[in-house]
Design an enzyme around this catalytic site. Sequence first.
Site, PDB file in Angstrom:
ATOM      1  N   GLY A   1      -7.499  14.731   3.932  1.00 54.41           N
ATOM      2  CA  GLY A   1      -6.367  14.538   3.012  1.00 54.41           C
ATOM      3  C   GLY A   1      -6.256  13.131   2.460  1.00 54.41           C
TER       4      GLY A   1
ATOM      5  N   GLY B   1       0.822  -1.216   0.000  1.00 54.53           N
ATOM      6  CA  GLY B   1       0.000   0.000   0.000  1.00 54.53           C
ATOM      7  C   GLY B   1       0.849   1.256   0.000  1.00 54.53           C
TER       8      GLY B   1
ATOM      9  N   ASP C   1      -1.261  11.705   0.298  1.00 52.56           N
ATOM     10  CA  ASP C   1      -2.216  12.533   1.041  1.00 52.56           C
ATOM     11  C   ASP C   1      -2.279  13.954   0.484  1.00 52.56           C
ATOM     12  OD1 ASP C   1      -2.404  10.280   2.586  1.00 52.56           O
ATOM     13  OD2 ASP C   1      -1.505  11.142   4.391  1.00 52.56           O
TER      14      ASP C   1
ATOM     15  N   TYR D   1      -7.059   7.226  -0.239  1.00 55.79           N
ATOM     16  CA  TYR D   1      -6.643   6.115   0.633  1.00 55.79           C
ATOM     17  C   TYR D   1      -7.845   5.537   1.396  1.00 55.79           C
ATOM     18  CZ  TYR D   1      -3.573   3.840   4.135  1.00 55.79           C
ATOM     19  OH  TYR D   1      -2.919   2.945   4.952  1.00 55.79           O
TER      20      TYR D   1
HETATM   21  N1  CAA Z   1      -9.049  18.314  10.042  1.00 59.01           N
HETATM   22  C1  CAA Z   1      -9.560  19.522   9.748  1.00 59.01           C
HETATM   23  N2  CAA Z   1      -8.878  20.473   9.137  1.00 59.01           N
HETATM   24  C2  CAA Z   1      -7.609  20.218   8.820  1.00 59.01           C
HETATM   25  C3  CAA Z   1      -7.005  18.982   9.100  1.00 59.01           C
HETATM   26  C4  CAA Z   1      -7.777  18.017   9.744  1.00 59.01           C
HETATM   27  N3  CAA Z   1      -7.284  16.824  10.075  1.00 59.01           N
HETATM   28  N4  CAA Z   1      -5.720  19.010   8.645  1.00 59.01           N
HETATM   29  C5  CAA Z   1      -5.541  20.229   8.098  1.00 59.01           C
HETATM   30  N5  CAA Z   1      -6.662  20.954   8.226  1.00 59.01           N
HETATM   31  C6  CAA Z   1      -6.887  22.330   7.819  1.00 59.01           C
HETATM   32  C7  CAA Z   1      -5.710  23.214   8.233  1.00 59.01           C
HETATM   33  O1  CAA Z   1      -5.898  23.668   9.557  1.00 59.01           O
HETATM   34  C8  CAA Z   1      -5.763  24.322   7.224  1.00 59.01           C
HETATM   35  O2  CAA Z   1      -6.805  25.210   7.543  1.00 59.01           O
HETATM   36  P1  CAA Z   1      -6.715  26.783   7.190  1.00 59.01           P
HETATM   37  O3  CAA Z   1      -6.607  26.846   5.698  1.00 59.01           O
HETATM   38  O4  CAA Z   1      -7.965  27.355   7.732  1.00 59.01           O
HETATM   39  O5  CAA Z   1      -5.469  27.251   7.883  1.00 59.01           O
HETATM   40  C9  CAA Z   1      -6.178  23.596   5.993  1.00 59.01           C
HETATM   41  O6  CAA Z   1      -6.895  22.416   6.412  1.00 59.01           O
HETATM   42  C10 CAA Z   1      -4.951  23.152   5.245  1.00 59.01           C
HETATM   43  O7  CAA Z   1      -5.387  22.777   4.034  1.00 59.01           O
HETATM   44  P2  CAA Z   1      -4.350  22.632   2.886  1.00 59.01           P
HETATM   45  O8  CAA Z   1      -5.089  22.529   1.625  1.00 59.01           O
HETATM   46  O9  CAA Z   1      -3.279  23.663   2.953  1.00 59.01           O
HETATM   47  O10 CAA Z   1      -3.719  21.229   3.263  1.00 59.01           O
HETATM   48  P3  CAA Z   1      -2.336  20.692   2.775  1.00 59.01           P
HETATM   49  O11 CAA Z   1      -2.185  20.791   1.325  1.00 59.01           O
HETATM   50  O12 CAA Z   1      -1.312  21.309   3.652  1.00 59.01           O
HETATM   51  O13 CAA Z   1      -2.493  19.143   3.079  1.00 59.01           O
HETATM   52  C11 CAA Z   1      -2.385  17.246   4.468  1.00 59.01           C
HETATM   53  C12 CAA Z   1      -2.709  18.747   4.334  1.00 59.01           C
HETATM   54  C13 CAA Z   1      -1.155  16.837   3.653  1.00 59.01           C
HETATM   55  C14 CAA Z   1      -3.516  16.364   4.060  1.00 59.01           C
HETATM   56  C15 CAA Z   1      -2.077  17.115   5.950  1.00 59.01           C
HETATM   57  O14 CAA Z   1      -3.226  17.564   6.633  1.00 59.01           O
HETATM   58  C16 CAA Z   1      -1.758  15.720   6.402  1.00 59.01           C
HETATM   59  O15 CAA Z   1      -0.699  15.182   6.121  1.00 59.01           O
HETATM   60  N6  CAA Z   1      -2.669  15.132   7.170  1.00 59.01           N
HETATM   61  C17 CAA Z   1      -2.475  13.821   7.731  1.00 59.01           C
HETATM   62  C18 CAA Z   1      -3.092  12.797   6.852  1.00 59.01           C
HETATM   63  C19 CAA Z   1      -2.962  11.454   7.511  1.00 59.01           C
HETATM   64  O16 CAA Z   1      -3.344  11.256   8.652  1.00 59.01           O
HETATM   65  N7  CAA Z   1      -2.423  10.474   6.796  1.00 59.01           N
HETATM   66  C20 CAA Z   1      -2.228   9.179   7.340  1.00 59.01           C
HETATM   67  C21 CAA Z   1      -0.975   8.601   6.752  1.00 59.01           C
HETATM   68  S1  CAA Z   1      -0.527   7.079   7.534  1.00 59.01           S
HETATM   69  C22 CAA Z   1      -1.647   6.016   6.988  1.00 59.01           C
HETATM   70  O17 CAA Z   1      -2.417   6.284   6.138  1.00 59.01           O
HETATM   71  C23 CAA Z   1      -1.590   4.661   7.620  1.00 59.01           C
HETATM   72  C24 CAA Z   1      -2.880   4.291   8.162  1.00 59.01           C
HETATM   73  O18 CAA Z   1      -3.511   3.398   7.632  1.00 59.01           O
HETATM   74  C25 CAA Z   1      -3.408   4.983   9.365  1.00 59.01           C
END
Ligand code: CAA
Length: 249
Positions: free
Chosen positions: A152, A93, A97, A156
Amino acid sequence: MNARKKIALVTGGIGGIGTEICRHLAQQGRLVIATHLPAEENSALAWQESQKQAGYDIELAAVDVTSFKSCAAMAQNIVDRFGHVSILVNCAGITRDIPLRKMEESEWSSVLTTNLDSVFNVTRQVINDMITDGFGRIVNISSVNAQKGQFGQTNYSAAKAGMHGFTKALAQEVAKKGVTVNTVSPGYIATNMMNAIPEEILNKIISTIPVGRLGKPDEIARAVEFLCEDGSGFITGSDLLINGGLYMR
Ligand code: CAA
């Protein structure tokens, strides 16, 4: 008695969770084969050597799980070299994101093909041998984010949720043939996959996990091992949540 070892195939077997699954299945007395991308042969050989140093003899198979043809060739090669696959763990996998409003078509399709199409591509190659043999164990590695969704991860979360639909449908098709099909849904586990999450966001996520920490690959692998035991024949179509309490059902 010198019974022949059952063969276990683990896709994504050289990854963080995959490695631990390979080790647990080897401890269970299986002949374990870990898959790797054809382009990663050198790192796969180094991985194999380090497993050997740690006392685990694990075979390798090169395959692109997004290609049905590549999976068919791999499966034929395994049958020629070792025999029928009895245990399959679909663990390959990736993540890409990004919020949907910015997602490229390639970021959608690469996650869907690698995480979901792969399950069909590989399982289809081995299912008839399992039915013929009257024994099979299939475990699909899904995710907590299939159940709860995650900012994000439309790609997935969709792919991982699809895996469990596949599990439940196939479980019904093969229930009378001695073949079980189950899903394991890990939460956030300490592997390289976490490196793609910005530190600040990861810390925020950890603060919402009731157990208060990331999981360990071993904590997933021990469950997979259990589902793959010969004696686990009455567990099928289930989804085992292993997420430190992040999502409860
Ligand atoms: N909930 C709500 N709002 C959120 C948020 C969340 N979880 N995360 C970010 N935001 C908000 C921010 O606060 C920001 O708000 P403002 O614009 O008002 O400041 C806005 O969303 C940011 O949006 P962007 O478009 O700028 O986001 P980005 O391009 O920076 O991307 C992201 C953000 C890459 C998705 C990042 O949030 C991230 O990496 N999140 C984690 C994702 C995650 O948990 N992935 C798991 C990977 S591991 C896995 O998948 C294994 C498994 O099985 C568990």
